[in-house]
Design a protein around this motif. Structure first.
Motif, PDB file in Angstrom:
ATOM      1  N   THR A   1     -59.953  33.664  -6.444  1.00 23.57           N
ATOM      2  CA  THR A   1     -58.524  33.383  -6.361  1.00 23.57           C
ATOM      3  C   THR A   1     -57.983  33.356  -7.791  1.00 23.57           C
ATOM      4  N   ASN A   2     -56.968  34.142  -8.086  1.00 28.43           N
ATOM      5  CA  ASN A   2     -56.330  34.178  -9.410  1.00 28.43           C
ATOM      6  C   ASN A   2     -57.313  34.376 -10.570  1.00 28.43           C
ATOM      7  N   PRO A   3     -58.120  35.438 -10.557  1.00 23.65           N
ATOM      8  CA  PRO A   3     -59.059  35.664 -11.663  1.00 23.65           C
ATOM      9  C   PRO A   3     -58.342  36.197 -12.897  1.00 23.65           C
ATOM     10  N   PRO A   4     -58.981  36.114 -14.062  1.00 30.01           N
ATOM     11  CA  PRO A   4     -58.397  36.742 -15.250  1.00 30.01           C
ATOM     12  C   PRO A   4     -58.407  38.268 -15.100  1.00 30.01           C
ATOM     13  N   VAL A   5     -57.586  38.933 -15.885  1.00 34.14           N
ATOM     14  CA  VAL A   5     -57.512  40.390 -15.858  1.00 34.14           C
ATOM     15  C   VAL A   5     -58.409  40.939 -16.963  1.00 34.14           C
ATOM     16  N   VAL A   6     -59.250  41.914 -16.610  1.00 37.33           N
ATOM     17  CA  VAL A   6     -60.164  42.559 -17.550  1.00 37.33           C
ATOM     18  C   VAL A   6     -59.891  44.058 -17.506  1.00 37.33           C
ATOM     19  N   ASN A   7     -59.521  44.625 -18.646  1.00 38.76           N
ATOM     20  CA  ASN A   7     -59.218  46.061 -18.733  1.00 38.76           C
ATOM     21  C   ASN A   7     -58.212  46.495 -17.670  1.00 38.76           C
ATOM     22  N   GLY A   8     -57.187  45.665 -17.431  1.00 40.63           N
ATOM     23  CA  GLY A   8     -56.128  46.005 -16.489  1.00 40.63           C
ATOM     24  C   GLY A   8     -56.454  45.742 -15.028  1.00 40.63           C
ATOM     25  N   GLU A   9     -57.633  45.201 -14.743  1.00 42.10           N
ATOM     26  CA  GLU A   9     -58.021  44.928 -13.358  1.00 42.10           C
ATOM     27  C   GLU A   9     -58.409  43.464 -13.205  1.00 42.10           C
ATOM     28  N   PRO A  10     -58.182  42.884 -12.002  1.00 42.49           N
ATOM     29  CA  PRO A  10     -58.629  41.498 -11.790  1.00 42.49           C
ATOM     30  C   PRO A  10     -60.156  41.430 -11.829  1.00 42.49           C
ATOM     31  N   ALA A  11     -60.678  40.452 -12.546  1.00 43.27           N
ATOM     32  CA  ALA A  11     -62.135  40.279 -12.635  1.00 43.27           C
ATOM     33  C   ALA A  11     -62.691  39.866 -11.281  1.00 43.27           C
ATOM     34  N   ASN A  12     -63.821  40.422 -10.934  1.00 40.57           N
ATOM     35  CA  ASN A  12     -64.524  40.006  -9.720  1.00 40.57           C
ATOM     36  C   ASN A  12     -65.953  39.573 -10.052  1.00 40.57           C
ATOM     37  N   GLY A  13     -66.245  39.490 -11.341  1.00 40.61           N
ATOM     38  CA  GLY A  13     -67.567  39.068 -11.772  1.00 40.61           C
ATOM     39  C   GLY A  13     -67.486  38.161 -12.979  1.00 40.61           C
ATOM     40  N   VAL A  14     -68.506  37.324 -13.114  1.00 37.95           N
ATOM     41  CA  VAL A  14     -68.589  36.422 -14.259  1.00 37.95           C
ATOM     42  C   VAL A  14     -70.058  36.300 -14.645  1.00 37.95           C
ATOM     43  N   GLU A  15     -70.300  36.229 -15.947  1.00 31.52           N
ATOM     44  CA  GLU A  15     -71.667  36.074 -16.452  1.00 31.52           C
ATOM     45  C   GLU A  15     -71.693  34.874 -17.391  1.00 31.52           C
ATOM     46  N   VAL A  16     -72.679  34.006 -17.206  1.00 30.23           N
ATOM     47  CA  VAL A  16     -72.876  32.847 -18.067  1.00 30.23           C
ATOM     48  C   VAL A  16     -74.303  32.904 -18.600  1.00 30.23           C
ATOM     49  N   THR A  17     -74.448  32.722 -19.917  1.00 27.02           N
ATOM     50  CA  THR A  17     -75.775  32.749 -20.534  1.00 27.02           C
ATOM     51  C   THR A  17     -76.366  31.350 -20.590  1.00 27.02           C
ATOM     52  N   ALA A  18     -77.642  31.280 -20.890  1.00 29.54           N
ATOM     53  CA  ALA A  18     -78.332  29.996 -21.026  1.00 29.54           C
ATOM     54  C   ALA A  18     -77.735  29.167 -22.152  1.00 29.54           C
ATOM     55  N   SER A  19     -77.086  29.812 -23.120  1.00 30.25           N
ATOM     56  CA  SER A  19     -76.456  29.078 -24.228  1.00 30.25           C
ATOM     57  C   SER A  19     -75.029  28.645 -23.899  1.00 30.25           C
ATOM     58  N   GLY A  20     -74.511  29.008 -22.720  1.00 33.46           N
ATOM     59  CA  GLY A  20     -73.183  28.582 -22.294  1.00 33.46           C
ATOM     60  C   GLY A  20     -72.069  29.561 -22.555  1.00 33.46           C
ATOM     61  N   SER A  21     -72.374  30.763 -23.052  1.00 27.42           N
ATOM     62  CA  SER A  21     -71.339  31.785 -23.271  1.00 27.42           C
ATOM     63  C   SER A  21     -70.909  32.361 -21.925  1.00 27.42           C
ATOM     64  N   VAL A  22     -69.619  32.653 -21.801  1.00 26.92           N
ATOM     65  CA  VAL A  22     -69.092  33.201 -20.554  1.00 26.92           C
ATOM     66  C   VAL A  22     -68.416  34.535 -20.821  1.00 26.92           C
ATOM     67  N   ARG A  23     -68.516  35.435 -19.845  1.00 28.16           N
ATOM     68  CA  ARG A  23     -67.870  36.745 -19.930  1.00 28.16           C
ATOM     69  C   ARG A  23     -67.411  37.127 -18.528  1.00 28.16           C
ATOM     70  N   TRP A  24     -66.117  37.447 -18.398  1.00 30.22           N
ATOM     71  CA  TRP A  24     -65.567  37.924 -17.128  1.00 30.22           C
ATOM     72  C   TRP A  24     -65.710  39.432 -17.056  1.00 30.22           C
ATOM     73  N   ILE A  25     -65.951  39.959 -15.843  1.00 23.97           N
ATOM     74  CA  ILE A  25     -66.263  41.373 -15.654  1.00 23.97           C
ATOM     75  C   ILE A  25     -65.490  41.913 -14.459  1.00 23.97           C
ATOM     76  N   ALA A  26     -65.017  43.147 -14.552  1.00 21.06           N
ATOM     77  CA  ALA A  26     -64.496  43.883 -13.401  1.00 21.06           C
ATOM     78  C   ALA A  26     -65.558  44.923 -13.084  1.00 21.06           C
ATOM     79  N   GLY A  27     -66.321  44.701 -12.048  1.00 15.47           N
ATOM     80  CA  GLY A  27     -67.427  45.598 -11.728  1.00 15.47           C
ATOM     81  C   GLY A  27     -68.027  45.279 -10.382  1.00 15.47           C
TER      82      GLY A  27
END
Length: 186
Positions: free
Chosen positions: A110-136
């Motif tokens: 619901t209401n995801p961030p926009v990534v490269n002009g598309e709503p993100a449908n993926g998210v990645e979190v690393t063991a160190s706590g870094s986050v990255r939103w993905i459209a894929g």
């Protein structure tokens, strides 16, 4: 030297027949795939693995981003040959791939961030706590469906509840709480 009209027509007809015989939309032979099974095709599991709930059911409190999951108890999910564990939440709305370094999940947020002009449908979190939103798309991964319970997979504790799923790295205590409403990283 002159070629008669009849010979010229015969040669042209022979060339047309030869050209037509040489044109084809198929190629004879068999596909070769080193390491593949019979028939030359790679083999993938056709059914989803099953996971039974823990033998001693314990009530699962609603996780919050500040609450630490229990590190004891819970079922261990074995990794694939490549070191990944693939899961699907009980609702079927979220799928994730987990390895020792990160967790990547796909959901209809619901209401995801926009990534490269598309709503993100993926998210990645690393063991160190870094986050990255993905459209894929994670593709056709062989997921294990989870019940509302605690699990362990490749250095992560997974606490699945009706409100969402909490992933905590056992070594760093970083991770995320994910549901279709959003993601909270800690």
């Amino acid at each position: 030297m002159r070629i008669s009209h009849g010979i010229r027509a015969g040669v042209a007809a022979a060339l047309l027949v030869a050209a037509a015989a040489g044109c084809s939309t198929t190629t004879d032979g068999a596909a070769r795939c080193p390491g593949c099974g019979p028939g030359g095709e790679p083999s993938f599991p056709t059914s989803k693995p099953t996971v039974s709930p823990p033998t001693t059911p314990t009530p699962s409190p609603t996780p919050t981003p500040t609450q630490q999951p229990p590190f004891g108890g819970g079922q261990t999910l074995p990794p694939s040959d490549t070191g990944y564990v693939y899961i699907e939440t009980k609702s079927g709305l979220t799928r994730c791939q987990i390895n020792a370094q990160a967790i990547g999940c796909e959901s209809d947020f619901t209401n995801p961030p926009v990534v490269n002009g598309e709503p993100a449908n993926g998210v990645e979190v690393t063991a160190s706590g870094s986050v990255r939103w993905i459209a894929g798309n994670l593709g056709d991964i062989p997921t294990t469906p989870l019940d509302y319970a605690t699990y362990h997979a490749v250095g992560w504790t997974i606490d699945a509840s009706p409100d969402g799923t909490r992933f905590t790295n056992d070594g760093t205590s970083h991770g995320m709480f994910i549901s279709t409403e959003g993601v909270k990283v800690f």
